[in-house]
Design a protein around this motif. Structure first.
Motif, short mmCIF file in Angstrom:
data_model
loop_
_atom_site.label_atom_id
_atom_site.label_comp_id
_atom_site.label_asym_id
_atom_site.label_seq_id
_atom_site.Cartn_x
_atom_site.Cartn_y
_atom_site.Cartn_z
N THR A 156 0.85 -1.19 0.00
CA THR A 156 0.00 0.00 0.00
C THR A 156 0.89 1.24 0.00
OG1 THR A 156 -0.13 0.08 2.43
CG2 THR A 156 -1.80 -1.22 1.26
N PHE A 157 0.30 2.36 -0.47
CA PHE A 157 1.02 3.63 -0.54
C PHE A 157 0.35 4.66 0.36
CE2 PHE A 157 2.47 2.80 -5.17
CZ PHE A 157 3.63 2.19 -4.71
N THR A 158 1.17 5.52 0.92
CA THR A 158 0.67 6.68 1.64
C THR A 158 1.67 7.81 1.49
OG1 THR A 158 -0.07 7.52 3.80
CG2 THR A 158 1.78 5.99 3.81
N ASN A 159 1.22 9.03 1.67
CA ASN A 159 2.11 10.20 1.65
C ASN A 159 2.35 10.74 3.05
OD1 ASN A 159 1.61 9.84 -1.07
ND2 ASN A 159 0.29 11.63 -1.25
N ASN A 160 1.81 10.04 4.07
CA ASN A 160 1.79 10.62 5.41
C ASN A 160 1.87 9.53 6.46
OD1 ASN A 160 1.50 12.54 7.48
ND2 ASN A 160 -0.73 12.30 7.50
N ALA A 161 2.92 8.72 6.42
CA ALA A 161 3.05 7.61 7.35
C ALA A 161 3.60 8.07 8.69
CB ALA A 161 3.94 6.52 6.77
N ALA A 162 3.21 7.39 9.76
CA ALA A 162 3.79 7.68 11.07
C ALA A 162 5.28 7.35 11.06
CB ALA A 162 3.07 6.86 12.14
N ARG A 163 5.65 6.31 10.32
CA ARG A 163 7.05 5.95 10.14
C ARG A 163 7.31 5.89 8.63
NH1 ARG A 163 9.97 0.09 10.73
NH2 ARG A 163 12.08 0.80 10.26
N PRO A 164 7.82 6.96 8.03
CA PRO A 164 8.03 6.96 6.58
C PRO A 164 9.06 5.92 6.16
CG PRO A 164 8.13 9.19 7.48
CD PRO A 164 8.18 8.25 8.64
N LEU A 165 8.68 5.03 5.26
CA LEU A 165 9.57 3.99 4.77
C LEU A 165 9.58 4.02 3.25
CD1 LEU A 165 8.57 1.01 7.09
CD2 LEU A 165 10.64 2.40 7.22
N PRO A 166 10.71 4.43 2.66
CA PRO A 166 10.80 4.36 1.20
C PRO A 166 10.78 2.91 0.74
CG PRO A 166 12.51 5.76 2.16
CD PRO A 166 11.90 5.00 3.27
N ALA A 167 10.67 2.71 -0.57
CA ALA A 167 10.59 1.37 -1.11
C ALA A 167 11.80 0.54 -0.71
CB ALA A 167 10.48 1.44 -2.63
N GLY A 168 11.54 -0.70 -0.28
CA GLY A 168 12.61 -1.59 0.12
C GLY A 168 12.08 -2.69 1.00
N PRO A 169 12.92 -3.62 1.42
CA PRO A 169 12.44 -4.75 2.22
C PRO A 169 11.82 -4.36 3.55
CG PRO A 169 14.86 -4.65 2.16
CD PRO A 169 14.35 -3.70 1.14
#
Length: 516
Positions: A294-307
């Motif tokens: 899933t995608f979000t622009n406003n995560a509590a913990r921002p995680l770029p693409a990766g494992p």
């Protein structure tokens, strides 16, 4: 004679009435036909509007080479860009002008970036193999009409690909704001676009309590005014499951591939909704069952693409608005690009790589090194080093030298696994050091040590997926072991902090820092 005259006029009137009846019947017939066919005519016109394919605009005249900025280092993971609409509407910051969009894509091309299809992007999520030296995944939320009329010709100019996240129940409605299915089908046939899920009809806000406060209907249980109550957990879960399944069926019904990715409406966070933990877990489970991520622009913990993002099931996107300049976009991509510990060079010499994590207004790095004097009343300052670029770190070592430590009035801090669900924080003062951690085992852990009193200390922090060790002035001081969670859940970089309860002139400071 009058009686005879009366008899003579009656037949003439009767003949006229008889002669006029066919015209009357014809008029009535036409009226009846009009009444009967009006709904069908209106329906046909509405359906034609839904199926309409608008003319596309020509891309703007090229403005020359793209922005001059250093691209992300080779081998970096893809960054997901979040757009909404492209067009002339200057009322919304989420509508990027045609000229600005063209300039952004030109800058990406000239900096060596390649765009990924959804299949290429999800293959990266599944395998972890880097799809290329510099890649981005372009996403567009909502399925607005500007994607066909304005964005598509620009994509064609630069040979790029994108994914549109459709509110399937809105396709063909409120024309010309939303795309029609005919336009969607043409976009799919071009090979430049694929189509993903953004709900069927749950991209709206509605009342979530008796006071009428409105929030996303997708991430909140709704207020049922007629019954004077909030939805039950069962009602909420059934409503969301039905909406997700309907959105998937809509895409399949138009011969489009099954969607693999989902974008949260409004990017609203579950920790800011009225869902309890069980309902939030149920929603995540429904999404994991249907989509790769899933995608979000406003995560509590921002995680770029990766494992690490795959483990959590959510990828952070870089939002692009009408204010985003081409050069600014490239700078943001460089900031988001993953960095490995061995490539970190003199972190205290790069102020732009630090992001303040406290509430101070001063430059973040200057407060840590003593180059900036804190404002009156400040007692604490902290900053994280490239939090997005280091979000996947699982094994690294920090060596720091600190000075300006006095009594119990001040201290410095180093947090490793920063931004994860299991950070470990070290506090070092004049003569003591201690560790604070979430979820570490108790047996065998050393949580602190006494130090020879000194204004200066040399600190080494070693991080592995299972343990954090601390040495100070060359002697072992503290260590904690990780809990039984996947290593990716505790991945994260580092942050520094300084604390002062005494006079402002006696702030501690970091004098050197090396990473390896």
């Amino acid at each position: 004679m009058k009686r005879d005259g009366s008899r003579g006029r009656r037949p003439l009137r009767s003949r006229r009435l008889r002669e006029g009846r066919p015209l009357l019947r014809a008029a009535l017939g036409l009226l009846t036909a009009a009444v009967v066919t009006l709904p069908f005519t209106a329906a046909w016109q509405y359906d034609a509007l839904r199926r309409a394919v608008a003319d596309q605009t020509a891309p703007p005249a090229s403005g020359g080479p793209g922005a001059d900025a250093k691209p992300a280092p080779a081998g970096s993971a893809p960054v997901v860009l979040a757009y909404h609409d492209v067009g002339p509407d200057d009322r919304s910051r989420y509508t990027v002008s045609l000229e600005r969009f063209d300039a952004q894509l030109r800058a990406l091309r000239d900096a060596g970036y390649r765009t990924l299809s959804t299949r290429e992007f999800t293959d990266f999520l599944r395998t972890g193999r880097t799809p290329g030296p510099r890649t981005v995944h372009l996403t567009f939320d909502d399925g607005t009409h500007g994607l066909w009329t304005h964005a598509d010709p620009v994509l064609a100019r630069y040979g790029m690909k994108a994914a549109a996240y459709l509110i399937t129940g809105q396709v063909g409605t409120h024309r010309p704001y939303y795309l029609s299915w005919a336009e969607v089908e043409r976009m799919a046939r071009s090979g430049r676009w694929d189509f993903q899920a953004h709900t069927h009809l749950s991209h709206e806000r509605a009342a979530v309590d008796a006071a009428g406060h409105e929030r996303s209907v997708f991430t909140n249980r709704l207020w049922l005014a007629d019954e004077g109550r909030v939805e039950t957990s069962g009602e909420y879960r059934r409503r969301i499951a039905a909406d997700l399944d309907r959105s998937i069926r809509d895409l399949l019904a138009h011969d489009l591939p099954r969607p693999r990715l989902f974008a949260y409406p409004f990017s609203e966070r579950l920790d800011q909704s009225n869902l309890d933990e069980r309902d939030a877990d149920a929603l995540r489970s429904m999404l994991r069952k249907r989509f790769t991520a899933t995608f979000t622009n406003n995560a509590a913990r921002p995680l770029p693409a990766g494992p690490h993002a795959v483990a959590v099931g959510q990828v952070q996107r870089l939002e692009v608005t009408r204010e985003t300049s081409p050069a600014g976009l490239l700078r943001e991509l460089a900031r988001w690009a993953p960095v490995v510990p061995q490539d970190v060079d003199r972190p205290l010499s790069h102020p732009g790589h630090w992001q303040a994590t406290g509430d101070t207004e001063e430059p973040a790095l200057g407060l840590l090194t003593g180059d900036t004097r804190p404002r009156d009343g400040t007692a604490y300052a902290s900053a994280a080093y490239r939090p997005l670029g280091t979000a996947g770190w699982t094994e690294y070592r920090l060596r720091a030298t600190v000075g300006g430590l006095h009594g119990t009035s001040n201290s410095v801090g180093i947090t490793v696994r920063a931004g994860s669900g299991h950070p470990v924080s070290l506090s070092v003062g004049h003569n003591t050091a201690s560790l604070a951690t979430d979820g570490a085992k108790d047996t065998g852990d050393r949580r602190g040590c006494g130090l020879d009193p000194s204004t200066t200390h040399r600190i080494t922090v070693s991080v592995t997926p299972r343990r954090v060790r601390v040495s100070i002035d060359g002697e072992p001081c503290a260590a904690v072991r990780a809990g039984r969670w996947p290593a990716t859940e505790s991945a994260g970089g580092f942050a520094l902090s300084v604390h002062n309860d005494g006079p402002q002139r006696r702030w501690p400071r970091f004098t050197s820092l090396k990473v390896g």
